[in-house]
Design an enzyme around this catalytic site. Structure first.
Site: not given
Ligand SMILES: *[C@@H]1O[C@H](CO)[C@@H](O)[C@H](O)[C@H]1NC(C)=O
Length: 908
Positions: A511, A587
């Protein structure tokens, strides 16, 4: 020393503050705030002045080189045109002798691309040349015009793409910085007036020193046949690209965009500068091989609907889609994939950029993640709850809090004192675990990674040669320079089981690899940081995440001695990332619009190679209610990558937390996923062979049906299933468009003809349709994880078309190793014809033996009872079978084996 921790503070404030549930746009540039974009965007058509000297043409077996001059300033360039296998051209344009080398992308494309020989011809009085694949001029050729420079690409005699047809090429050659005391020169030496932003640029509190000055490139690429353009992920916008007139251009610059907004050309976490242009006649693809910040203007005359009204009213015949590509640095390097069909273009693109390797079976099951599962007990509890609620899942994931102080490759010794035992406990259930491993390294004296990185010079440096420091999850952090081979080697070695306390059942999530830097310009690394080879971050930014996953992939290979297929999930991505990783859309938010957006986003990624794509189920930020959670599970069960994930400040959202009814319905959705795993797995195998992604737009298989061109609330899985998930709150009905032919509801067997249908839906409805003419392999004994279903028998769904036929494929292997690459797999062709279902083994691996049997056959479209049914194979001999019903007509227990040829004869 005081630092600007603005973004960090903002993140923590926003968690508790619903007012800031939209992106803070002031953190991110618009085109006019990016010096080169501003210089490039306002170039008028017809304003540039590049000439090709056709007499200079030098031709070789598979390429040709021409001299080019910018007549405004006499600066010299070289143009190369190359031919590759299967109708692919490549155009390269660089300065003849640049002041410094200009960056040409490495690593993203496959090595050793297969070239094709070229034939060429000077046309007319030398005003143009044609270059074609030898003996294929009727199929593909490019015509090069000298003055002004222009390249027309032809496919089947039709002009399908034009390079610099509007003559807007702007290529800023490298130059020395003018002395401040110099008078502005009028020597014709500059095609652009000097601007302050050329040598230094400010954005909010950040200053970008530009040691090399201006070096941007920009050119128009048009598509004469169509305004239906797709691709250039990652954007949270329509699948069919919108016109950017009066709007910002689409931006490609990998950034950690907090609470991103929808219907926006703003950049996101990944950048794949690849576009498809589709018309009923022809499909083409253009790949712009450039890793620098890139903006793309698109002119399609509005949405398709407005466009057709305009055409009707104004009688306009203008079908041309126009684009203009602008990059901050690098060279012009563009591939043209000339189709002619969508499937041809997918394959041509895959031959240059690679494919998603066949994932392990568990990786296409259902994943459970959260920021964070707190400790070993939490992991045990969540895992046990899946079993007690009888919901299958294949892996449980740990976010950043599992580490010792955000030091990756370590465990928090209080929360996770027995990581190996914990992983073994999970894998004893047939499941896997995944931990997050980010590229920012905590600057902590006692941390081996930081110490190794300092001792061995593994970090990205600033322009003065000092190690770059930024702010991320651990606080003060430095960033490994994955462009350096020794860094990739070091990183790969850290996955060894004696270095990272883990087992072979632990996989990886990379990530924050844009890279995200909380206190950096636009939340990333400054462009004047320095990488291996003397390149500035500016030149290679969009590849940083690719280089990290490449190295992680190597680490997973090494620790299993090349036995096990790696699994990596990445957020940042670039051309070629599909060769190493799955991707998710970052997100997102817990609302219906974000649920809807998961389809166009994954379609764009799928056609651009990233075929193992999904979105956080439920939405990362905020709390989904039961209905949204359910509908999201139902949609995600039919998307390639399926993972429930949520922000640390959200409520728990494991599937059993929304009431008994919702738990039952989520269970039903997940079970449908598991039933179809044999079909998904076969599609992923085919994806590795051909480059055609499992998740496809409808126009992939219905290229002449204009009604499909704008569809983004439905998609195909392979050629045989069409999914139109319910994505509206409170929906009681849904309008589904089915292309021509006959379709069967996959769950209630209702027959539909092509056209638009209004269907009633309830909370358990997932509108999925099987195409008549197809055979779909499933497993109906659903267990708690995919590995436990490995030896279970198959149920085949046969949907007969109007000719009384159907076809399908089933691919089977050991579900985890690379042995299939050396032939250890089973592939069977399934055919229904003349009232006979037959299975033919087309490949059976030497050391792979599959003993599963067929337990049921469900036939749709026979519409009569069978009088008698008989199975014939070596293992069963010839036996009479029971059957019942006419629609569906169900044949029970044929008991034939998948690894033998067999037939089932029906008599009506
Ligand atoms: C592993 O499972 C055993 C048996 O259920 C249990 O006693 C133990 O605590 C588990 N270990 C971890 C680390 O979860």
């Amino acid at each position: 020393m005081m630092k600007d921790f603005g973004p960090t503070v903002l993140i923590f404030l926003c968690v508790f503050n619903t007012i800031c549930d939209t992106v803070d746009k002031s953190k991110f540039k618009i085109c006019d705030q990016s010096g080169f974009c501003k210089r490039q965007r306002h170039i008028a058509d017809g304003s540039s002045n590049f000439d090709v000297n056709l007499k200079s043409g030098r031709t070789f077996k598979d390429y040709a080189v021409f001299d080019i001059v910018n007549k405004d300033n006499g600066h010299k360039f070289l143009l190369e045109v190359h031919t590759y296998m299967d109708g692919t051209f490549r155009v390269l344009m660089n300065e003849e002798s640049p002041l410094h080398p200009r960056y040409q992308v490495e690593h993203a494309l496959l090595p050793d691309l297969k070239k094709a020989s070229m034939e060429f011809e000077s046309v007319g009085n030398g005003e143009s040349w044609t270059l074609a694949h030898t003996g294929m001029r009727d199929k593909f050729y490019v015509q090069i015009f000298a003055s002004p420079m222009k390249l027309d690409f032809y496919s089947g005699g039709k002009k399908v793409a034009v390079f610099n047809g509007r003559n807007s090429l702007k290529y800023e050659h490298l130059r020395n910085k003018p002395d401040v005391n110099d008078e502005p020169k009028e020597d014709g030496g500059e095609e652009t007036p000097q601007e302050p932003s050329m040598w230094e640029e400010q954005f909010s509190s950040h200053s970008d020193s530009k040691p090399r000055g201006p070096e941007s490139i920009g050119v128009d690429i048009d598509f004469p046949l169509t305004q239906n353009l797709y691709g250039i992920p990652e954007h949270a916008d329509d699948f069919r690209l919108k016109d950017t007139s009066g709007r910002e251009p689409f931006r490609l610059y990998n950034l950690d965009v907090f609470e991103y907004e929808l219907d926006s050309p703003m950049t996101l976490y990944g950048s794949i500068p690849y576009m498809m242009a589709h018309s009923p006649e022809r499909t083409v693809g253009v790949l712009w091989v450039n890793a620098a910040e890139t903006w793309i203007d698109v002119k399609t005359g509005g949405s398709g609907i407005v466009d057709s009204i305009v055409n009707l009213v104004g009688g306009s015949e203008d079908k041309e889609g126009r684009t203009r590509w602008m990059s901050e640095s690098g060279i012009i390097d563009a591939f043209f994939f000339l189709g002619p069909s969508p499937l041809d273009v997918f394959k041509q693109y895959a031959k240059v950029t690679g494919v998603t390797p066949l994932p392990q079976m568990w990786a296409i099951g259902s994943h459970q993640c959260r920021w964070n599962y707190n400790d070993e007990e939490d992991v045990r509890g969540v895992d046990a709850n899946f079993d007690s609620h009888d919901i299958p899942y294949d892996s449980i994931w740990l976010d950043i809090e599992h580490t010792d102080g955000k030091k990756y490759f370590t465990w928090d010794s209080h929360k996770f004192p027995h990581p190996v035992e914990m992983i073994q406990n999970i894998s004893s259930k047939g499941r896997k675990m995944v931990t997050i491993i980010d590229p920012h390294i905590k600057r902590d004296g006692g941390y081996f990674l930081h110490e190794d990185a300092l001792a061995n010079d593994l970090y990205v440096k600033d322009k003065n040669g000092k190690v770059y420091e930024g702010w991320c999850w651990p606080g003060s952090s430095s960033y490994l320079d994955f462009f350096d081979p020794k860094v990739r080697e070091y990183w790969a070695s850290r996955f060894a089981l004696d270095k990272y306390p883990s087992t072979l059942d632990l996989y990886t999530w990379n990530d924050m690899n844009e890279p995200s830097v909380f206190n950096g310009p636009e939340v990333t690394m400054p462009k004047d940081m320095m990488h291996y080879g003397g390149w500035e971050h500016r030149q290679v930014h969009n590849m940083y995440g690719l280089m990290q996953v490449m190295s992680t992939f190597e680490g997973q290979l090494q620790r299993s001695e090349n036995q096990l297929r790696p699994f990596i999930l990445t957020r940042a991505h670039f051309i070629g990332s599909q060769r190493y990783s799955a991707v998710w859309t970052g997100d997102n938010m817990a609302n219906w619009e974000h649920l809807k957006a998961s389809i166009p986003m994954c379609l764009s990624l799928s056609i651009s190679g990233m075929s193992h794509c999904g979105a956080d189920i439920g939405g990362f930020f905020q709390n989904p209610d039961a209905e949204l959670m359910l509908r999201w599970y139902q949609a995600a069960a039919f998307q390639p990558f399926m993972r429930n994930h949520a922000h640390i400040e959200t409520k728990r959202r494991e599937p059993w937390l929304f009431g008994d009814r919702t738990t039952a319905l989520i269970r039903s959705a997940v079970r449908r996923r598991y039933a179809l795993l044999p079909y998904w797995y076969t599609l992923f195998y085919e994806n590795e062979q051909t480059g055609v992604a499992p998740m496809r737009p409808l126009w992939a298989h219905y290229p002449t049906d204009a009604k499909t061109f704008g569809i983004q609330d439905a998609h195909l899985i392979g050629e045989s299933l069409l999914v139109h998930p319910v994505t509206d709150k409170g929906a009681t009905s849904i309008n589904v468009y089915l292309p021509h032919g006959v379709w069967y509801d996959f769950y209630n067997y209702i027959k539909y003809e092509g056209g638009t249908h209004t269907l009633t839906v309830n909370d358990d409805t997932i509108p999925v349709f099987q195409r008549a003419g197809s055979i779909i392999p499933t497993k109906q004994r659903i267990r708690r994880a995919s590995s436990l279903m490995k030896d279970d028998p198959y149920t085949l769904f046969v949907a007969i078309d109007e000719k009384g036929e159907a076809h399908g494929t089933l691919y089977i292997d050991d579900q985890q190793t690379f042995e299939y690459r050396t032939g250890s797999y089973l592939k069977v062709d399934l055919t229904y014809k003349n009232n006979k279902l037959s299975s033919k083994v087309v490949h059976s691996g030497p050391s792979f033996n599959s003993k599963e049997w067929i337990e049921r056959v469900v036939i749709l479209g026979a519409n009569k009872k069978a009088r008698d049914v008989k199975a014939v194979s070596k293992s069963v001999g010839s036996v009479a079978l029971e059957s019942e019903g006419e629609h569906p007509l169900v044949i029970r227990k044929p008991a034939v084996l998948v690894n033998e040829d067999w037939e089932i004869d029906l008599h009506f």
